[in-house]
Design a protein around this motif. Structure first.
Motif, short mmCIF file in Angstrom:
data_model
loop_
_atom_site.label_atom_id
_atom_site.label_comp_id
_atom_site.label_asym_id
_atom_site.label_seq_id
_atom_site.Cartn_x
_atom_site.Cartn_y
_atom_site.Cartn_z
N ALA A 279 0.82 -1.22 0.00
CA ALA A 279 0.00 0.00 0.00
C ALA A 279 0.85 1.27 0.00
O ALA A 279 0.36 2.33 0.37
CB ALA A 279 -0.93 0.00 1.21
N ARG A 280 2.08 1.18 -0.45
CA ARG A 280 2.99 2.33 -0.41
C ARG A 280 2.38 3.56 -1.09
O ARG A 280 2.59 4.69 -0.66
CB ARG A 280 4.31 1.92 -1.08
CG ARG A 280 5.32 3.01 -1.35
CD ARG A 280 5.76 3.81 -0.15
NE ARG A 280 6.03 3.02 1.07
CZ ARG A 280 6.34 3.57 2.22
NH1 ARG A 280 6.41 4.90 2.35
NH2 ARG A 280 6.55 2.83 3.28
N TYR A 281 1.61 3.36 -2.16
CA TYR A 281 1.07 4.50 -2.93
C TYR A 281 -0.40 4.76 -2.64
O TYR A 281 -1.04 5.55 -3.34
CB TYR A 281 1.27 4.24 -4.42
CG TYR A 281 2.70 3.89 -4.75
CD1 TYR A 281 3.72 4.83 -4.65
CD2 TYR A 281 3.03 2.59 -5.12
CE1 TYR A 281 5.03 4.50 -4.91
CE2 TYR A 281 4.35 2.25 -5.40
CZ TYR A 281 5.35 3.21 -5.28
OH TYR A 281 6.66 2.87 -5.54
N LEU A 282 -0.95 4.09 -1.64
CA LEU A 282 -2.38 4.21 -1.35
C LEU A 282 -2.60 4.99 -0.07
O LEU A 282 -3.42 4.64 0.76
CB LEU A 282 -2.99 2.81 -1.24
CG LEU A 282 -2.82 1.94 -2.48
CD1 LEU A 282 -3.27 0.51 -2.20
CD2 LEU A 282 -3.58 2.51 -3.67
N THR A 283 -1.86 6.07 0.09
CA THR A 283 -1.91 6.83 1.34
C THR A 283 -2.79 8.07 1.21
O THR A 283 -2.83 8.71 0.16
CB THR A 283 -0.50 7.25 1.77
OG1 THR A 283 0.07 8.05 0.73
CG2 THR A 283 0.37 6.03 1.99
N ALA A 284 -3.45 8.39 2.32
CA ALA A 284 -4.22 9.63 2.39
C ALA A 284 -3.60 10.56 3.43
O ALA A 284 -4.19 11.56 3.81
CB ALA A 284 -5.67 9.32 2.76
N ARG A 358 2.79 10.45 -11.68
CA ARG A 358 2.75 11.36 -10.53
C ARG A 358 1.35 11.92 -10.32
O ARG A 358 0.89 12.07 -9.19
CB ARG A 358 3.79 12.47 -10.71
CG ARG A 358 5.23 11.96 -10.66
CD ARG A 358 6.24 13.08 -10.77
NE ARG A 358 6.30 13.65 -12.12
CZ ARG A 358 7.00 13.12 -13.11
NH1 ARG A 358 7.70 12.01 -12.92
NH2 ARG A 358 7.01 13.69 -14.30
N ARG A 359 0.67 12.23 -11.42
CA ARG A 359 -0.71 12.73 -11.29
C ARG A 359 -1.62 11.66 -10.69
O ARG A 359 -2.46 11.95 -9.84
CB ARG A 359 -1.25 13.16 -12.66
CG ARG A 359 -0.67 14.46 -13.18
CD ARG A 359 -1.52 15.01 -14.33
NE ARG A 359 -1.63 14.06 -15.43
CZ ARG A 359 -0.79 14.02 -16.47
NH1 ARG A 359 0.24 14.88 -16.54
NH2 ARG A 359 -0.97 13.16 -17.45
N HIS A 360 -1.44 10.44 -11.14
CA HIS A 360 -2.30 9.36 -10.65
C HIS A 360 -2.09 9.13 -9.16
O HIS A 360 -3.06 9.03 -8.39
CB HIS A 360 -2.02 8.07 -11.43
CG HIS A 360 -2.78 6.88 -10.92
ND1 HIS A 360 -4.15 6.83 -10.90
CD2 HIS A 360 -2.34 5.70 -10.38
CE1 HIS A 360 -4.55 5.67 -10.39
NE2 HIS A 360 -3.46 4.98 -10.05
N VAL A 361 -0.85 9.04 -8.72
CA VAL A 361 -0.56 8.79 -7.31
C VAL A 361 -1.08 9.95 -6.45
O VAL A 361 -1.65 9.74 -5.37
CB VAL A 361 0.95 8.57 -7.09
CG1 VAL A 361 1.28 8.51 -5.60
CG2 VAL A 361 1.40 7.29 -7.78
N ALA A 362 -0.89 11.17 -6.94
CA ALA A 362 -1.37 12.33 -6.19
C ALA A 362 -2.89 12.33 -6.07
O ALA A 362 -3.46 12.70 -5.04
CB ALA A 362 -0.89 13.62 -6.85
N GLY A 363 -3.57 11.93 -7.13
CA GLY A 363 -5.03 11.97 -7.14
C GLY A 363 -5.67 10.85 -6.34
O GLY A 363 -6.76 11.03 -5.78
N ILE A 364 -5.02 9.69 -6.27
CA ILE A 364 -5.66 8.54 -5.62
C ILE A 364 -5.79 8.77 -4.12
O ILE A 364 -6.71 8.27 -3.48
CB ILE A 364 -4.88 7.24 -5.92
CG1 ILE A 364 -5.78 6.02 -5.73
CG2 ILE A 364 -3.63 7.14 -5.08
CD1 ILE A 364 -6.81 5.84 -6.80
N GLY A 365 -4.86 9.53 -3.54
CA GLY A 365 -4.92 9.77 -2.10
C GLY A 365 -6.20 10.46 -1.67
O GLY A 365 -6.83 10.09 -0.68
N GLY A 366 -6.61 11.48 -2.43
CA GLY A 366 -7.84 12.18 -2.12
C GLY A 366 -9.06 11.29 -2.26
O GLY A 366 -9.99 11.36 -1.45
N GLU A 367 -9.05 10.46 -3.31
CA GLU A 367 -10.19 9.55 -3.52
C GLU A 367 -10.28 8.53 -2.39
O GLU A 367 -11.37 8.21 -1.91
CB GLU A 367 -10.02 8.83 -4.86
CG GLU A 367 -11.16 7.91 -5.24
CD GLU A 367 -12.46 8.65 -5.51
OE1 GLU A 367 -13.53 8.05 -5.26
OE2 GLU A 367 -12.41 9.82 -5.94
#
Length: 469
Positions: A279-284, A358-367
């Motif tokens: 979950a390294r990239y699934l952070t909020a 980078r856009r995808h990783v940045a956006g997924i946190g908010g979602e």
């Protein structure tokens, strides 16, 4: 009576003759049969009728009677029972993992899958990256067995610390990396320590490797280093599997101080730590660096997988190891599958090197934050009898404790019938669970409204189940 006897006798004679002939051969005419056997036309007609009813002959008006083409014998049901003896004791059981991968029927709300809904995947960016990748030089040739150099460098940078590309092995996804690690780092029959609860796929992979999972308790901050030290001492294990960041299923994040303590405990025990960083990239919210970045002695074998952040079929992971352990892991992959398909590796190189990544990783946190909060709010409103273990700073799941009298298996089945799928808690434990639990996932639903509807169905199943008890 005599007439019936004549018919039976002639039919028997004709059966013997049909047996000597080939399919399609013509029998003597009715007139010839009457002359040779001294019988009436009625006797000949009835004898031939018996053979036709048995499927031995066919009569073609104006042409005569012919030997029928024998129908193919009915195929016997294959007897596979011998395999039960030949296979001996069962070591591979995909029941628990398979239920996490199963796709629900139309109209059922999926609150069990750890894969993001298609609308949350960077499908267009992946398609563009794949298109560029297949046009790279040597895209379809054999890659370096440890992985494409650019991809190994990228994984090393993500791990941090003093990890280099030479320490990275590219594997066919996180599950494959775990399977290699369990086989390479411990001998069959030996114990492996695991957080309890833990990821069911890791328990299954450990069993296939012949290892015996032994539970180490957790609290809200993750595994307890004091109890880990005790478990090493009691079991003699040389291997500890953990998910220190956004633990599956509880969502716990191991604080930096504890990460350092875990490393110290493992080093004192002369043991490896498998760090599953799914979950390294699934952070909020902020999380500590990977444990491997704190490790200078080859204690940590680190897994960074990409299928959760990108798409289920991006079966690519970076496996970091050093020293003899690294050589064993590379040997395991070469023997098992040679290498990961180069076009897939090149696709990941193209994507992670583009702004789209980078856009995808940045956006997924908010979602993730939006979905997590909506799921927590819906559970609190509609299912107040259940207790959320904690609200994590990201991840995919909420871990929910049910009232002690709840029949967990019956509730999960009642929920499925009500149109919502959740994960039973028992599959996350290496031994008997401490009580009824469920894992509820927010990432696979189409949108927040579907999450809310899923919880409504779950609550209806729970209250119907409770009323029936």
């Amino acid at each position: 009576m005599k007439k019936d006897s004549s018919i039976g006798h002639l039919a028997g004679v004709l059966r013997d003759e049909v047996a000597r002939l080939r399919p399609g051969d013509r029998l003597p005419s009715s007139r010839e049969l009457m002359r040779v056997h001294g019988v009436s036309p009625v006797t000949v007609s009835r004898a031939l009728g018996q053979l036709a009813a048995e499927g031995r002959v066919v009569t073609r008006p104006g042409s005569g009677t012919f030997v029928a083409h024998s129908p193919a014998p009915a195929a016997e049901a294959p007897d596979l029972s011998w395999q039960t003896v030949a296979l001996s004791e069962r070591v591979v059981d995909d029941t628990e993992v398979g239920c996490l991968l199963a796709q629900p029927p139309e109209g059922v709300v999926l609150l069990a899958s750890g894969y993001a809904h298609p609308s949350l995947r960077p499908a267009r960016a992946l398609a563009g990256a794949a298109s560029r990748a297949v046009h790279r030089p040597d895209a379809w040739s054999v890659p370096p067995l440890s992985g494409v150099p650019e991809l190994r460098r990228w994984f090393a940078g993500e791990a941090g610390g003093d990890v280099t590309a030479a320490d990275v092995l590219v594997t066919g996804g996180g599950q494959a990396a775990l399977a290699h690690a369990f086989r390479a780092l411990a001998a069959p029959g030996t114990p492996v320590l695991v957080e309890t609860p833990t990821y069911p796929g890791a328990l299954a992979a450990a069993r296939v490797a012949g290892l015996r999972a032994r539970a180490v308790p957790m609290d809200r901050d993750g595994v307890r280093p004091d109890l880990l030290a005790e478990a090493f001492a009691v079991t003699g294990s040389r291997l500890f599997y953990c998910q220190p960041t956004l633990h599956n299923p509880t969502g716990a994040v191991l604080p930096l101080e504890r990460r350092e303590q875990v490393l110290a405990v493992a080093r004192a025990a002369g043991a490896f730590v498998i760090e599953d960083d799914y979950a390294r990239y699934l952070t909020a919210g902020p999380v500590p660096p990977p444990m491997v970045s704190l490790d200078a002695h080859g204690t940590v074998v680190y897994v960074n997988s990409l299928s959760k952040i990108l798409a289920p079929s991006v079966r690519v992971a970076g496996l970091v190891a050093r020293g003899p352990a690294a050589r064993r892991l590379r040997a395991s992959q070469v023997v098992d599958s040679f290498f990961v398909a180069r076009p897939l590796q090149e696709t990941v190189v193209e994507l992670t090197g583009s702004p789209a990544w980078r856009r995808h990783v940045a956006g997924i946190g908010g979602e993730i934050a939006t979905r997590r909060d909506a799921l927590a709010a819906a559970l609190a409103a509609r299912l107040p009898e259940a207790e959320i273990h904690l609200v994590p700073p990201g991840g995919l799941h909420l871990w929910v404790r049910l009232p002690p009298e709840t029949d967990e298996a019956a509730l999960v089945e009642d929920a499925r019938r009500a149109g919502v799928v959740v994960s039973p808690g028992r599959i996350h434990y290496p031994a008997e669970p401490p009580g009824p639990r469920i894992r509820v996932t927010h990432i696979a639903a189409a949108h927040v409204a579907e999450l809310t509807e899923g919880v409504r169905r779950l609550a209806a199943a729970f209250h119907g189940h409770a009323d029936a008890v």
